[in-house]
Motif scaffolding. Structure first.
Motif, PDB file in Angstrom:
ATOM      1  N   SER A  34       0.722  -1.327   0.015  1.00  0.00           N
ATOM      2  CA  SER A  34      -0.038   0.163   0.066  1.00  0.00           C
ATOM      3  C   SER A  34       0.873   1.127   0.087  1.00  0.00           C
ATOM      4  CB  SER A  34      -1.197   0.053   1.239  1.00  0.00           C
ATOM      5  OG  SER A  34      -0.235   0.076   2.409  1.00  0.00           O
ATOM      6  N   PHE A  35       2.063   1.340   0.626  1.00  0.00           N
ATOM      7  CA  PHE A  35       2.991   2.750   0.586  1.00  0.00           C
ATOM      8  C   PHE A  35       4.256   1.754   0.764  1.00  0.00           C
ATOM      9  CE2 PHE A  35       5.544   5.752   2.649  1.00  0.00           C
ATOM     10  CZ  PHE A  35       5.280   6.627   1.562  1.00  0.00           C
ATOM     11  N   GLY A  36       4.726   1.062   1.948  1.00  0.00           N
ATOM     12  CA  GLY A  36       6.171   0.733   2.021  1.00  0.00           C
ATOM     13  C   GLY A  36       6.628   1.576   2.906  1.00  0.00           C
ATOM     14  N   LEU A  37       6.228   1.549   4.230  1.00  0.00           N
ATOM     15  CA  LEU A  37       7.255   2.481   5.268  1.00  0.00           C
ATOM     16  C   LEU A  37       8.802   1.965   5.156  1.00  0.00           C
ATOM     17  CD1 LEU A  37       4.575   2.901   8.046  1.00  0.00           C
ATOM     18  CD2 LEU A  37       5.486   4.641   6.441  1.00  0.00           C
ATOM     19  N   VAL A  38       8.969   0.660   5.071  1.00  0.00           N
ATOM     20  CA  VAL A  38      10.248   0.106   5.166  1.00  0.00           C
ATOM     21  C   VAL A  38      11.168   0.978   4.228  1.00  0.00           C
ATOM     22  CG1 VAL A  38      11.841  -1.838   4.706  1.00  0.00           C
ATOM     23  CG2 VAL A  38       9.340  -2.056   6.117  1.00  0.00           C
ATOM     24  N   ALA A  39      10.668   1.045   3.274  1.00  0.00           N
ATOM     25  CA  ALA A  39      11.679   1.732   2.054  1.00  0.00           C
ATOM     26  C   ALA A  39      11.763   3.204   2.462  1.00  0.00           C
ATOM     27  CB  ALA A  39      10.308   1.764   0.832  1.00  0.00           C
TER      28      ALA A  39
ATOM     29  N   VAL B 255       5.197  -1.637  -7.678  1.00  0.00           N
ATOM     30  CA  VAL B 255       3.965  -1.704  -7.306  1.00  0.00           C
ATOM     31  C   VAL B 255       3.332  -1.092  -6.317  1.00  0.00           C
ATOM     32  CG1 VAL B 255       4.163  -4.283  -8.049  1.00  0.00           C
ATOM     33  CG2 VAL B 255       4.610  -3.526  -5.576  1.00  0.00           C
ATOM     34  N   GLY B 256       1.768  -0.845  -6.157  1.00  0.00           N
ATOM     35  CA  GLY B 256       1.357  -0.097  -5.409  1.00  0.00           C
ATOM     36  C   GLY B 256       1.958   1.212  -4.948  1.00  0.00           C
ATOM     37  N   GLY B 257       2.324   1.557  -3.708  1.00  0.00           N
ATOM     38  CA  GLY B 257       2.597   2.614  -3.460  1.00  0.00           C
ATOM     39  C   GLY B 257       4.273   2.996  -3.222  1.00  0.00           C
ATOM     40  N   LEU B 258       4.849   1.881  -3.830  1.00  0.00           N
ATOM     41  CA  LEU B 258       6.400   2.137  -3.770  1.00  0.00           C
ATOM     42  C   LEU B 258       6.828   2.939  -4.783  1.00  0.00           C
ATOM     43  CD1 LEU B 258       7.406  -1.702  -3.223  1.00  0.00           C
ATOM     44  CD2 LEU B 258       7.784   0.086  -1.815  1.00  0.00           C
ATOM     45  N   PRO B 259       6.362   3.116  -5.989  1.00  0.00           N
ATOM     46  CA  PRO B 259       6.724   4.407  -6.873  1.00  0.00           C
ATOM     47  C   PRO B 259       6.529   5.769  -6.237  1.00  0.00           C
ATOM     48  CG  PRO B 259       5.415   2.715  -7.933  1.00  0.00           C
ATOM     49  CD  PRO B 259       5.327   2.253  -6.790  1.00  0.00           C
ATOM     50  N   ALA B 260       5.759   5.964  -5.203  1.00  0.00           N
ATOM     51  CA  ALA B 260       5.415   7.026  -4.453  1.00  0.00           C
ATOM     52  C   ALA B 260       6.638   7.340  -3.321  1.00  0.00           C
ATOM     53  CB  ALA B 260       4.059   7.186  -3.915  1.00  0.00           C
ATOM     54  N   ALA B 261       7.009   6.051  -2.703  1.00  0.00           N
ATOM     55  CA  ALA B 261       8.051   5.997  -1.831  1.00  0.00           C
ATOM     56  C   ALA B 261       9.367   6.296  -2.271  1.00  0.00           C
ATOM     57  CB  ALA B 261       7.711   5.056  -0.929  1.00  0.00           C
ATOM     58  N   VAL B 262       9.697   5.763  -3.513  1.00  0.00           N
ATOM     59  CA  VAL B 262      11.124   5.636  -4.023  1.00  0.00           C
ATOM     60  C   VAL B 262      11.189   6.352  -5.253  1.00  0.00           C
ATOM     61  CG1 VAL B 262      12.816   4.041  -4.827  1.00  0.00           C
ATOM     62  CG2 VAL B 262      11.307   3.329  -2.960  1.00  0.00           C
ATOM     63  N   ARG B 263      12.004   7.475  -5.524  1.00  0.00           N
ATOM     64  CA  ARG B 263      12.299   7.968  -6.569  1.00  0.00           C
ATOM     65  C   ARG B 263      13.035   7.281  -7.639  1.00  0.00           C
ATOM     66  NH1 ARG B 263      13.982  14.084  -5.535  1.00  0.00           N
ATOM     67  NH2 ARG B 263      13.757  14.161  -7.678  1.00  0.00           N
ATOM     68  N   ASP B 264      12.637   6.739  -8.807  1.00  0.00           N
ATOM     69  CA  ASP B 264      13.409   5.700  -9.481  1.00  0.00           C
ATOM     70  C   ASP B 264      14.578   6.383 -10.259  1.00  0.00           C
ATOM     71  OD1 ASP B 264      14.031   3.485 -10.862  1.00  0.00           O
ATOM     72  OD2 ASP B 264      12.537   3.996 -12.487  1.00  0.00           O
TER      73      ASP B 264
END
Length: 433
Positions: A312-317, A332-341
Motif C-alpha cells: 500500500s505504501f512501503g514504510l520500510v522503504a 507496485v502499489g505505493g512503492l513508486p511514491a515512496a522511492v524516486r526511481d
C-alpha cells in the motif's frame, strides 16, 4: 482509533504486525503533538498488559474484551467484530469523542457501528485492499476471502472520509470499490527521522552488528510472507551468483523479520528454498528488530530489497532511505511514491529474478553512484515527516465533521455485519474512561 486484529504495542515484523502498527503509533504521537487526544482501542490478547497503557503524552492504548484472550488467525476475526463493537460502546459510554478513525477493514466494521450509535463521523484507512492483493498473489498463496471484499466495499460507501496513502490507492478505491473521490483524502505516511537517520554511517553500524566491513550486503526487512516476495530475493541472489560467482566471498543477505500470514503455514519454506538454491553460506535469518536496531540494519546495508507483490505504501522503504540506504523495489502499489526511481533507488517492473539480479550487480559494481543515491534518499525521506501526516489527517477529520454537520438529521449509511458467527466472549476488562 481502532485496530481489531493487531495491537499498536506489537513488534512490527512479527505475526500480523507491520507497517500499519508503525503508522498507528507514529500518527497518534504526531496528532498528540498537534494538540489532539487519542485513544487507541485494540483487542485484549491476555498478554499480561494493563487495560490502559500510556503510549505517549495524550495517547493511550486501551484493551477491550472480544472473544478468547489469546491470539487468533485473521480468518477468525470477523466473528469477533460484534463483541469488539459492544465492548467499545460500553467502554466509551461516558466519554466524548469527535471522530472514530478505524484501521483495516475489520476495525472499520466495528467503527461503523460505534460511529453510528455515537452520531460522530467515521474516518477509515484501508492500509491494504483485498482486490489489489488478489490480483498479485504469489504462486500457491490463498486469495483474500469474499467476505473481506464485501466488507471493504461497504466501508468505501459508508465511511464519512477515506484516507489513502497515495494517489494510486485513491484510484484503486474508486475503480475497484466505487469510492467517491470527493470523500477520499490522500495523506502520505511519514518517517521518524530522529531514529531513522544516517547517524555515524555504514562502518559503525556494521561494527555494532558484527557484519564484514568489505561485504556486499543487500537487506530484506519485513514480515516473511509470500506477499513481500522474499522468495524473489533468494532466486535473485542465486541468479546473481550464477552470473557473478566472484561475489560469493563477500556477499551477505540478512533477512530481518518474523513469519506472518501465509508464511506461518510453511515456516521452514524460505530456509529450505535457500538451501536448495545453495545459499546457506550467504543468507542470514534474523529475528524482527526494534526500531533503533532496525535502523542499524538499514545503515549497514548497501541496498534494501523490496520485491513485494503488493504494497500500500512501503514504510520500510522510507525508513531505509532516511538512513541513507537506497532501495531496490518492485514498481507496485505505493512503492513508486515512496522511492524516486534512479534517484533514491531503482524500481523493477514485475518479479523476474534475473531483473533483480542485474540491478543487484549494478549496486555491487557502482558503490560511488549507489552512495550518491543514498544521500539523495536521506534528503527525500527528511521531507516526509509524521507532522505533515498528522496535519493532513486532522484536515480529513475536519472535513468529516463538516460533512457530518451538514448532513445532520440524515440517516447514516448502513454497513452490513460480517456473515460469520461470533466467538465466545471472554470476561470484559475494565477500561478507564
Amino acid at each position: 482509533m481502532l485496530s481489531v486484529h493487531t495491537s499498536p504495542l506489537h513488534q512490527p515484523g512479527t505475526g500480523d504486525a507491520g507497517g500499519m502498527n508503525v503508522y498507528m503509533v507514529e500518527l497518534s504521537r504526531a496528532l498528540a503533538r498537534e494538540g489532539a487526544r487519542v485513544d487507541l482501542f485494540t483487542r485484549c490478547l491476555g498478554e499480561d498488559r494493563p487495560a490502559r497503557v500510556e503510549l505517549a503524552s495524550g495517547v493511550r492504548v486501551l484493551h477491550l474484551a472480544a472473544g478468547p484472550r489469546r491470539p487468533l488467525p485473521k480468518e477468525a476475526m470477523p466473528g469477533l467484530v460484534p463483541d469488539f463493537a459492544r465492548s467499545l460502546l460500553a467502554a466509551t459510554a461516558h466519554s466524548r469523542y469527535d471522530v472514530v478513525h478505524s484501521h483495516y477493514w475489520l476495525a472499520g466494521q466495528a467503527g461503523a457501528r460505534v460511529a453510528g450509535r455515537r452520531h460522530i463521523p467515521l474516518v477509515h484507512t484501508m492500509h491494504t485492499l483485498a482486490r489489489v492483493k488478489n490480483a498479485s498473489l504469489a504462486p500457491g498463496d490463498r486469495p483474500e476471502p469474499e467476505l473481506r471484499v464485501r466488507g471493504e466495499a461497504a466501508l468505501a460507501r459508508a465511511a464519512d472520509r477515506l484516507i489513502a496513502n497515495t494517489v494510486e490507492e485513491q484510484v484503486a478505491l474508486r475503480e475497484l470499490y466505487g469510492a467517491d473521490a470527493d470523500r477520499t483524502d490522500v495523506v502520505t505516511p511519514g518517517v521518524d527521522v530522529r531514529i531513522f537517520r544516517p547517524a555515524d554511517g555504514r562502518r559503525a553500524a556494521r561494527a555494532r552488528l558484527g557484519l564484514p566491513q568489505d561485504g556486499f550486503i543487500p537487506l530484506f526487512a519485513g514480515r516473511i510472507q509470500p506477499l513481500k516476495g522474499p522468495d524473489v530475493l533468494l532466486h535473485s541472489v542465486a541468479a546473481l551468483l550464477r552470473d557473478s560467482p566472484g561475489l560469493r566471498g563477500r556477499l551477505l543477505v540478512p533477512v530481518v523479520g518474523g513469519l506472518s500470514g501465509a508464511g506461518t503455514r510453511l515456516p521452514d519454506e524460505l530456509r529450505d528454498l535457500g538451501a536448495r538454491l545453495g545459499l546457506g553460506d550467504v543468507v542470514r535469518f534474523q529475528a524482527a528488530a526494534p526500531q533503533r536496531e532496525l535502523a542499524d540494519w538499514y545503515r549497514a546495508a548497501d541496498v534494501l530489497v523490496m520485491p513485494s507483490r503488493s504494497e500500500s505504501f512501503g514504510l520500510v522503504a522510507l525508513e531505509s532511505q532516511a538512513c541513507g540506504t537506497p532501495v531496490l523495489a518492485a514498481a507496485v502499489g505505493g512503492l513508486p511514491a515512496a522511492v524516486r526511481d534512479e534517484v533514491t533507488g531503482l524500481l523493477v517492473p514485475g518479479h523476474d529474478p534475473d531483473d533483480y539480479a542485474r540491478r543487484l550487480r549494478w549496486f555491487a559494481e557502482h558503490p560511488a553512484r549507489a552512495a550518491a543515491m543514498g544521500r539523495a534518499a536521506a534528503g527525500h525521506a527528511r521531507r516526509l515527516d509524521w507532522r505533515s501526516t498528522a496535519r493532513g489527517t486532522l484536515g480529513s477529520y475536519a472535513r468529516a465533521l463538516r460533512d457530518r454537520s451538514s448532513k445532520a438529521g440524515q440517516e447514516r449509511r448502513h454497513v452490513p455485519a460480517p456473515a460469520a458467527a461470533s466467538s465466545r466472549r471472554c470476561k470484559r476488562a475494565a477500561v478507564p474512561a
